[in-house]
Design an enzyme around this catalytic site. Structure first.
Site, short mmCIF file in Angstrom:
data_model
loop_
_atom_site.label_atom_id
_atom_site.label_comp_id
_atom_site.label_asym_id
_atom_site.label_seq_id
_atom_site.Cartn_x
_atom_site.Cartn_y
_atom_site.Cartn_z
CE LYS A 69 -2.35 -1.45 3.62
NZ LYS A 69 -1.87 -2.85 3.68
CB THR A 70 3.78 2.34 2.03
OG1 THR A 70 3.06 2.23 3.26
CG2 THR A 70 4.69 3.55 2.08
CG ASP A 114 0.15 3.42 6.74
OD1 ASP A 114 -0.75 2.70 6.26
OD2 ASP A 114 1.23 2.95 7.17
CB THR A 163 -4.80 -3.41 7.90
OG1 THR A 163 -5.00 -2.76 9.17
CG2 THR A 163 -3.40 -3.09 7.39
NE ARG A 222 6.06 -4.33 5.13
CZ ARG A 222 4.99 -3.66 5.53
NH1 ARG A 222 4.30 -4.10 6.57
NH2 ARG A 222 4.59 -2.57 4.90
#
Length: 346
Positions: A69-70, A114, A163, A222
């Site tokens: 997402k980032t 975020d 999330t 990640r």
């Protein structure tokens, strides 16, 4: 969080990983691996906005931790050739906090928020007006003497990441013109990500080794990059720097990541559930005490993956281990467990 768990397979961002992750982030949609549908949709949104000479609609990115997402927020700013301003929901606890951020926004800027679901309610209400009308009313003073000063904001784009999209109020969700739901990555996409990261790290790695790392990464880039980092350490110290299939397996075994991607905490939860509680049902708090972890750690880090694998079921009476969980631990499935129905799972 008082207990210890294997950070190698946590999708949470660790401070020491920030620089590592930044170096491996793709810079454009063309470089991004996976999420094909989202990439195509987002490309259309951005290209259409650029062609019209206007700022694109606000974008909401939803999905579990570690799926990019980032990275997508950074790519959006890059594709628009616009400055990116980053903040987070927990950092915006008062309307004044948001007003201070918005007062510095320039035309066409991208504001990335975020964990947007964790903003305070007063800040959310201020954001509604900013996203829709590009203005906010800043209240000066208190009580009867308070006055509202209108603050005009140049057109900008909010990119929100969450999330837990279900926690977003309806009025806030409605103000996003495009919502992208990020899904877990396929094994082949994770293989491509590991190969790309290895090239950027100038790491020599065999195809079989890259596939081994990708297959144990829980569908999460990640985690794939974090496992690659651990395998690289092992290879440099014990294998002359080259990663073949045997080196990858040995490194992952050392860090207690099994063939399916389960770590020490996952196996401890399954072991306690099967051996100590006969497969359940058992409450999450009791299960957390049994593995010497906080409830939130078990609920947020271990449980979602175990449910995805079909090893654990959440029912109104508590958590239950499925026959697959017993078999994964090498245990004989009890007759009463084999006959259980999971139709009432939450």
């Amino acid at each position: 969080m008082t207990g210890e768990f294997n950070d190698a397979v946590s999708a949470e961002v660790l401070p020491e990983d920030r620089a590592f992750e930044a170096a491996l982030r793709p810079k454009s949609l063309d470089e991004l691996v996976g999420q094909d549908r989202v990439r195509e949709q987002l490309a259309l949104v951005l290209e259409a906005a650029v062609a019209r000479g206007r700022t694109p609609d606000h974008v909401l990115l939803s999905g579990p931790p570690g799926l990019g997402k980032t990275t997508l927020a950074m790519i959006i700013a890059h594709q628009l050739s616009a400055p990116l301003r980053l903040t987070s929901g927990p950092a915006i606890q008062h309307a004044g906090d948001l007003a201070a951020i918005l007062s510095g926004i320039g035309e066409g800027d991208v504001l990335f928020i975020d964990e947007i679901h964790r903003m305070s309610r007063p800040a959310e209400e201020l954001l509604y007006m900013a996203m829709e009308d590009f203005r906010v009313d800043v209240v000066v003073g208190k009580g009867p003497g308070a006055t509202a000063i209108p603050l005009e904001i140049p057109p900008f784009t909010v990119v929100g990441a969450t999330t837990r999209a279900g926690l977003l109020p309806g009025p806030l969700r409605d103000r996003f013109g495009f919502t992208a739901q990020l899904d877990y990555y396929a094994a082949e996409d994770l293989y491509d990500i590991v190969r790309r990261s290895a090239r950027l790290l100038d790491l020599s790695i065999d195809d079989d080794a890259a596939r081994e790392i990708g297959s144990r990464s829980r569908g999460t880039p990640r985690i794939a990059n974090r496992l690659l980092r651990r395998v690289r350490d092992y290879a440099e110290v014990r294998a002359g720097g080259h990663v073949d299939h045997g080196v990858a397996r040995a490194a992952l075994e050392l860090y207690e990541v099994d063939d399916l991607g389960l770590d020490r905490l996952d196996r401890a939860v399954l072991d306690a559930l099967c051996r100590s509680f006969g497969g359940g049902p058992v409450g999450i708090s009791t299960l957390a005490v049994a593995v010497a972890e906080e409830r939130e750690t078990v609920e947020e880090l271990a449980e979602p993956f175990l449910v995805r694998l079909g090893f654990l079921a959440r029912t109104p009476r508590g958590r239950i281990a499925t026959p697959a969980a017993w078999r994964h631990l090498g245990l004989t499935v009890p007759q009463d467990v084999a006959q259980l129905s999971f139709d009432d799972a939450e």
